[in-house]
Design a protein around this motif. Structure first.
Motif, PDB file in Angstrom:
ATOM      1  N   ASP A 108       0.842  -1.193   0.000  1.00 29.50           N
ATOM      2  CA  ASP A 108       0.000   0.000   0.000  1.00 29.50           C
ATOM      3  C   ASP A 108       0.877   1.243   0.000  1.00 29.50           C
ATOM      4  O   ASP A 108       1.860   1.316   0.735  1.00 29.50           O
ATOM      5  CB  ASP A 108      -0.889  -0.017   1.248  1.00 29.50           C
ATOM      6  CG  ASP A 108      -1.629   1.295   1.418  1.00 29.50           C
ATOM      7  OD1 ASP A 108      -2.470   1.608   0.559  1.00 29.50           O
ATOM      8  OD2 ASP A 108      -1.337   2.024   2.390  1.00 29.50           O
ATOM      9  N   LEU A 132      -2.026   5.027   2.868  1.00 31.08           N
ATOM     10  CA  LEU A 132      -3.137   4.860   3.805  1.00 31.08           C
ATOM     11  C   LEU A 132      -2.667   4.313   5.156  1.00 31.08           C
ATOM     12  O   LEU A 132      -3.012   4.836   6.213  1.00 31.08           O
ATOM     13  CB  LEU A 132      -4.178   3.914   3.174  1.00 31.08           C
ATOM     14  CG  LEU A 132      -5.366   3.525   4.040  1.00 31.08           C
ATOM     15  CD1 LEU A 132      -6.246   4.715   4.346  1.00 31.08           C
ATOM     16  CD2 LEU A 132      -6.185   2.426   3.355  1.00 31.08           C
ATOM     17  N   LEU A 179     -10.310   4.197  -2.715  1.00 34.41           N
ATOM     18  CA  LEU A 179      -9.862   3.068  -1.890  1.00 34.41           C
ATOM     19  C   LEU A 179     -10.790   1.868  -2.047  1.00 34.41           C
ATOM     20  O   LEU A 179     -11.998   2.019  -2.260  1.00 34.41           O
ATOM     21  CB  LEU A 179      -9.765   3.496  -0.426  1.00 34.41           C
ATOM     22  CG  LEU A 179      -8.782   4.639  -0.170  1.00 34.41           C
ATOM     23  CD1 LEU A 179      -8.750   5.007   1.301  1.00 34.41           C
ATOM     24  CD2 LEU A 179      -7.379   4.281  -0.656  1.00 34.41           C
ATOM     25  N   GLU A 204      -8.659  -2.732   1.677  1.00 37.29           N
ATOM     26  CA  GLU A 204      -8.121  -1.508   2.277  1.00 37.29           C
ATOM     27  C   GLU A 204      -9.069  -1.035   3.398  1.00 37.29           C
ATOM     28  O   GLU A 204      -8.699  -0.974   4.567  1.00 37.29           O
ATOM     29  CB  GLU A 204      -7.920  -0.411   1.225  1.00 37.29           C
ATOM     30  CG  GLU A 204      -6.797  -0.761   0.254  1.00 37.29           C
ATOM     31  CD  GLU A 204      -6.511   0.297  -0.811  1.00 37.29           C
ATOM     32  OE1 GLU A 204      -5.322   0.584  -1.047  1.00 37.29           O
ATOM     33  OE2 GLU A 204      -7.455   0.816  -1.423  1.00 37.29           O
ATOM     34  N   CYS A 205     -10.307  -0.708   3.019  1.00 37.67           N
ATOM     35  CA  CYS A 205     -11.208  -0.074   4.000  1.00 37.67           C
ATOM     36  C   CYS A 205     -11.695  -1.034   5.092  1.00 37.67           C
ATOM     37  O   CYS A 205     -11.684  -0.680   6.272  1.00 37.67           O
ATOM     38  CB  CYS A 205     -12.380   0.565   3.277  1.00 37.67           C
ATOM     39  SG  CYS A 205     -11.829   1.794   2.085  1.00 37.67           S
ATOM     40  N   ARG A 240     -14.838  -0.080  -4.880  1.00 32.48           N
ATOM     41  CA  ARG A 240     -14.290   1.105  -4.206  1.00 32.48           C
ATOM     42  C   ARG A 240     -15.362   1.753  -3.353  1.00 32.48           C
ATOM     43  O   ARG A 240     -16.559   1.597  -3.610  1.00 32.48           O
ATOM     44  CB  ARG A 240     -13.782   2.107  -5.250  1.00 32.48           C
ATOM     45  CG  ARG A 240     -12.611   1.579  -6.059  1.00 32.48           C
ATOM     46  CD  ARG A 240     -12.234   2.551  -7.156  1.00 32.48           C
ATOM     47  NE  ARG A 240     -11.359   1.935  -8.135  1.00 32.48           N
ATOM     48  CZ  ARG A 240     -10.040   2.082  -8.149  1.00 32.48           C
ATOM     49  NH1 ARG A 240      -9.447   2.829  -7.241  1.00 32.48           N
ATOM     50  NH2 ARG A 240      -9.307   1.504  -9.078  1.00 32.48           N
TER      51      ARG A 240
END
Ligand code: AHG
Ligand code: MN
Ligand code: MN
Length: 346
Positions: free
Chosen positions: A130, A258, A285, A290-291, A323
């Protein structure tokens, strides 16, 4: 001998190692205890391999673009490819993972396991590297991982359904930050703990037990270069952050990795926003690798993560590389940003 030197020498004896911590706390994992150990062990092993490569990035021919574009239209960096392969190889041969989804792979990877029996139980979703745009300039990068128990029956090949689970079903999640020191920070739903790698002996030590997101803070992290394209609610919130009143104006800090931006804000208190823009109506993102994992860690540390309106971990994913706009950090700050989003909507 100076006190600092003395403390450093004692650290290996005083602090628990990650290995010791996993064994001591594996009873907290709601499934078989040995499985969690094996999962985290394989991730920490791959992280050491990637760490080694990241650390010597300026010395060997590993900087720069690999020449390919991933499924999301982004240039793959050589280290993206290296990290992807390192994690996939390490996770594949340990009789525990039945499938892997990665930012760098168009589709998920099926792992059939011992004797092709498909009896492994966990899926791993991963952003192997990342912040890759920071590699060439010696700025911190990271790895993010999310772990679910499969929902389809054991003995059958893994399916897309096993990966498209809402974040609240995660059984573990974490990140590795390759920063001034390398750390692994993870949760299994019983708080968040951070371990720092002693590179001399290749061992992670518990350096940040029970990490807590400050309830509020004075840092806001957003790529303000995109300001003109932001939704009105985000524009209004940024103006609120910049207004002279009480604790404000807040400080602006944005690394563009991030993992690093979240790690700093978790220690100091702050909010991270990657909103939707006119150009990218769903933001940038990725929800699954990721989230969701960041949201799990942030919530476990007492913070909050939303898409501006609803909890990230309650979103039902519909595709692998989906996303989502991301508002994440100190609870009171995220709630404040949400009020601006709501007000601008109505
Ligand atoms: P990745 O390197 O895995 O593609 O992720 C990059 C992400 C994230 O790390 C960072 O916060 C964000 O992209 C930065 O984007 P901008 O350069 O658009 O601000
Ligand atoms: Mn990323
Ligand atoms: Mn990446």
């Amino acid at each position: 001998m100076s006190q600092i030197h003395n403390n450093l020498l004692q650290m290996p004896q005083k602090n628990k190692t990650l290995g010791e911590f996993i064994i001591e706390n594996q009873g907290e994992f709601k499934y078989s205890s040995g499985e969690l150990s094996r999962l985290i062990n394989s991730i920490r092993l791959a992280a050491k391999v990637v760490n080694h490569e990241v650390n010597k990035a300026g010395l060997v021919d590993i900087l720069g673009a690999a020449g390919d574009v991933n499924v999301q239209g982004e240039d793959q960096q050589k280290l993206d490819v290296f990290a992807n392969e390192a994690f996939i190889k390490t996770l594949t041969n340990r009789e525990i993972v039945c499938g892997i989804a990665s930012e760098e792979e168009d589709d998920f990877i099926t792992i059939r396991g011992r004797n092709e029996k498909n009896d492994n139980k966990y899926v791993v979703l991963i952003d192997p590297l990342d912040g890759s745009s920071n590699i060439d300039v010696n700025v911190s990068v990271g790895t993010i991982f999310s772990i679910f128990r499969r929902v389809t029956p054991e003995g059958t090949p893994v399916t897309l359904e096993d990966f498209l689970q809402p974040g609240r079903n995660q059984v573990a999640a974490g990140y590795i930050i390759y920063g001034t020191s390398t750390m692994i920070v993870y949760t299994t739903g019983h708080g968040v703990n951070g371990f720092t790698l002693n590179p001399a002996i290749g061992t992670y030590y518990l350096s940040h037990p029970n990490m807590q997101f400050p309830e509020s803070g004075n840092i806001y992290s957003v790529n303000e270069g995109n300001y003109v394209h932001f939704p009105q609610g985000v524009k209004d919130y940024i103006k609120f952050c910049q207004a002279e009143e009480g604790e404000r104006p807040y400080t602006s800090r944005y690394i563009g990795s991030l993992v690093s931006d979240i790690h700093r804000n978790m220690i100091k208190g702050g909010i991270y926003i990657y909103p939707n823009t006119a150009k990218d109506p769903d933001g940038k993102l990725r929800l699954l690798y990721e989230c969701n994992p960041i949201a799990y860690i942030v919530e476990q540390a007492g913070g909050k993560a939303s898409n501006g309106f609803e909890r990230i971990m309650d979103i039902q994913p519909t595709k692998l590389h989906e996303r989502v706009p991301f508002f994440c950090g100190s609870k009171l700050m995220v709630e404040k940003a949400e009020t601006f989003m709501q007000a601008a909507k109505s």
